[in-house]
Design a protein around this motif. Structure first.
Motif, mmCIF file in Angstrom:
data_model
loop_
_atom_site.group_PDB
_atom_site.id
_atom_site.type_symbol
_atom_site.label_atom_id
_atom_site.label_comp_id
_atom_site.label_asym_id
_atom_site.label_seq_id
_atom_site.Cartn_x
_atom_site.Cartn_y
_atom_site.Cartn_z
ATOM 1 N N ALA A 233 0.866 -1.189 0.000
ATOM 2 C CA ALA A 233 0.000 0.000 0.000
ATOM 3 C C ALA A 233 0.897 1.230 0.000
ATOM 4 N N VAL A 234 0.631 2.154 -0.913
ATOM 5 C CA VAL A 234 1.358 3.425 -0.877
ATOM 6 C C VAL A 234 0.350 4.567 -0.876
ATOM 7 N N ASN A 235 0.784 5.696 -0.335
ATOM 8 C CA ASN A 235 -0.087 6.877 -0.369
ATOM 9 C C ASN A 235 0.790 8.119 -0.440
ATOM 10 N N PHE A 236 0.211 9.174 -0.939
ATOM 11 C CA PHE A 236 0.975 10.384 -1.238
ATOM 12 C C PHE A 236 0.285 11.563 -0.576
ATOM 13 N N PRO A 237 0.704 11.899 0.653
ATOM 14 C CA PRO A 237 -0.033 12.859 1.473
ATOM 15 C C PRO A 237 -0.182 14.248 0.867
ATOM 16 N N GLY A 238 0.659 14.628 -0.089
ATOM 17 C CA GLY A 238 0.556 15.980 -0.648
ATOM 18 C C GLY A 238 -0.499 16.123 -1.723
ATOM 19 N N HIS A 262 5.151 17.438 -5.401
ATOM 20 C CA HIS A 262 4.071 17.827 -4.482
ATOM 21 C C HIS A 262 3.434 16.612 -3.812
ATOM 22 N N ARG A 263 3.785 15.448 -4.266
ATOM 23 C CA ARG A 263 3.152 14.222 -3.753
ATOM 24 C C ARG A 263 4.250 13.219 -3.430
ATOM 25 N N LYS A 264 5.057 13.588 -2.446
ATOM 26 C CA LYS A 264 6.236 12.753 -2.183
ATOM 27 C C LYS A 264 5.849 11.466 -1.464
ATOM 28 N N LEU A 265 6.528 10.388 -1.823
ATOM 29 C CA LEU A 265 6.325 9.123 -1.121
ATOM 30 C C LEU A 265 6.879 9.274 0.292
ATOM 31 N N PRO A 266 6.089 8.943 1.315
ATOM 32 C CA PRO A 266 6.582 9.099 2.688
ATOM 33 C C PRO A 266 7.858 8.284 2.946
ATOM 34 N N GLU A 267 8.655 8.818 3.858
ATOM 35 C CA GLU A 267 9.958 8.239 4.187
ATOM 36 C C GLU A 267 9.886 6.721 4.381
#
Ligand code: ABU
Length: 366
Positions: A233-238, A262-267
């Motif tokens: 699962a991935v998500n892009f908080p921006g 603007h939609r960086k993959l979280p660390e």
């Protein structure tokens, strides 16, 4: 009998592909899942009906131009059979005043190896869109003895599938971003719902964006359906409108991905790439400040490219910054005029669906 269907990722040499068509395309009426997709200040709010004929002609011209580029390079191109999308539809669970389009195929068809699976979209207006591809599926089925023709469990799309009034008209961009960060989206978890464009295939690993069009239950379903693959699962908080991974996180070749700045993959989600020496590069800025008229998508279709092989990529002709960056990253860039097809559902990657790429299922993240 020949092998027609085979594709494990988005970068192996492309030999056969489906390109969408704009014919009879509709702006669909609002429904529980779609109103959230149309930005509050968009001119599309509150209107629906057949898209203007001139825009359909122009969109088709762009797609035909893409077909020519592909065919000139020896890629076999297949096209869907559009339906009369302005028909009202119904199932035992819902009624909708129209369908939408057969653009873009990437949302509907997921190719994993020798299988093409039709998706379980959350938009009611897209419930029957798969029918436009059924003549091709039958052809592949007749010609390729190994082809697996599948349909994901059909969602019921009753009112229970959605959070109603999820966004009211007054919600601010900041509030949208908070919801994205909290992974609070318009669909519920009563059944698996997913758009194929939310999945990024990378051999043994499949990365799935959790957002407005794909829920967690879909990810659980995929892990059980494909026990031999790793589902992430991935998500892009921006991203205030998180829909489809292919204008956000785009692999160009093994070891290299461009990520929307603007939609960086979280660390914590980058770890798997970094541990395997993949480079994640910020994508270039789009050349446009706004999407074209009557377009659902963002300006970041700039990075929605079609990789033909690990050294060659098709990029939209007006996206000069993206072209320049691809060139610097060592790719041969083929420009393609496609911007007037954007309103029909997306860019170069969206407008296509893989049928055959040379190559096999590799483990890129051992
Ligand atoms: N179908 C891709 C749309 C993504 C975006 O609007 O950024």
């Amino acid at each position: 009998m020949a092998k027609i269907v085979n594709s494990w990722n988005d970068w192996d040499p492309l030999k056969r592909v489906i390109v969408g068509r704009c014919d009879n395309s509709m702006i669909p009426p609002e429904e529980p899942a779609t109103s959230e997709k149309v930005p509050v200040d968009s001119e599309m709010r509150g209107m629906w009906g057949l898209r203007p004929a001139k825009t359909v002609e122009r969109g088709n011209e762009c797609l035909d131009n893409l077909v020519k580029i592909l065919e000139d390079r020896g890629v076999v191109v297949d096209r869907p059979t559009p339906l009369q999308w302005n028909q009202a539809i119904g199932t035992p669970d819902f009624r909708n005043d129209s369908m939408m389009t057969c653009m873009p195929p990437r949302d509907i068809l997921l190719t994993v190896g020798n299988e093409i699976m039709a998706s379980a979209n959350s938009f009611r207006c897209r419930y029957f869109e798969y029918l436009a591809y059924w003549p091709l599926m039958k052809q592949y089925f007749d010609e390729d003895p190994d082809f697996l023709w599948t349909q994901a469990p059909r969602p019921r799309l009753t009112d229970a599938s959605y959070k109603h009034n999820y966004y009211d008209e007054k919600i601010t961009l900041e509030e949208r971003l908070v919801r994205t960060a909290n992974k609070d989206f318009v669909t519920t978890e009563v059944e698996p719902m997913w758009d194929a464009a939310d999945l990024m295939r990378m051999g043994k690993d499949i990365f799935i964006q959790h957002g407005l069009t794909t829920n967690r239950t879909a990810m659980d379903w995929f892990q059980r359906y494909y026990p031999e693959y790793r589902i992430h699962a991935v998500n892009f908080p921006g991203d205030p409108y998180p829909i489809h991974i292919d204008a956000t996180f785009v692999p160009l070749r093994p070891g290299l991905i461009i990520n929307n700045p603007h939609r960086k993959l979280p660390e914590e989600q980058r770890a798997i790439f970094e541990a395997n020496d993949w480079q994640i590069v910020e994508a270039a800025q789009p050349a446009h400040d706004e999407p074209p008229a009557l377009c659902y998508s963002s300006v970041w279709l700039s990075m929605n490219c079609l990789v033909l092989d690990p050294k060659t990529v098709i990029v939209e002709a007006s996206e000069v910054y993206q072209q320049e960056q691809m060139d610097k990253l060592g790719m041969n860039v083929i420009p393609c005029d496609l911007r007037d097809a954007y309103p029909f559902g997306g860019g170069l990657h969206c407008s296509t669906a893989d049928v055959y790429r040379e190559g096999e299922c590799l483990d890129y993240f051992p």
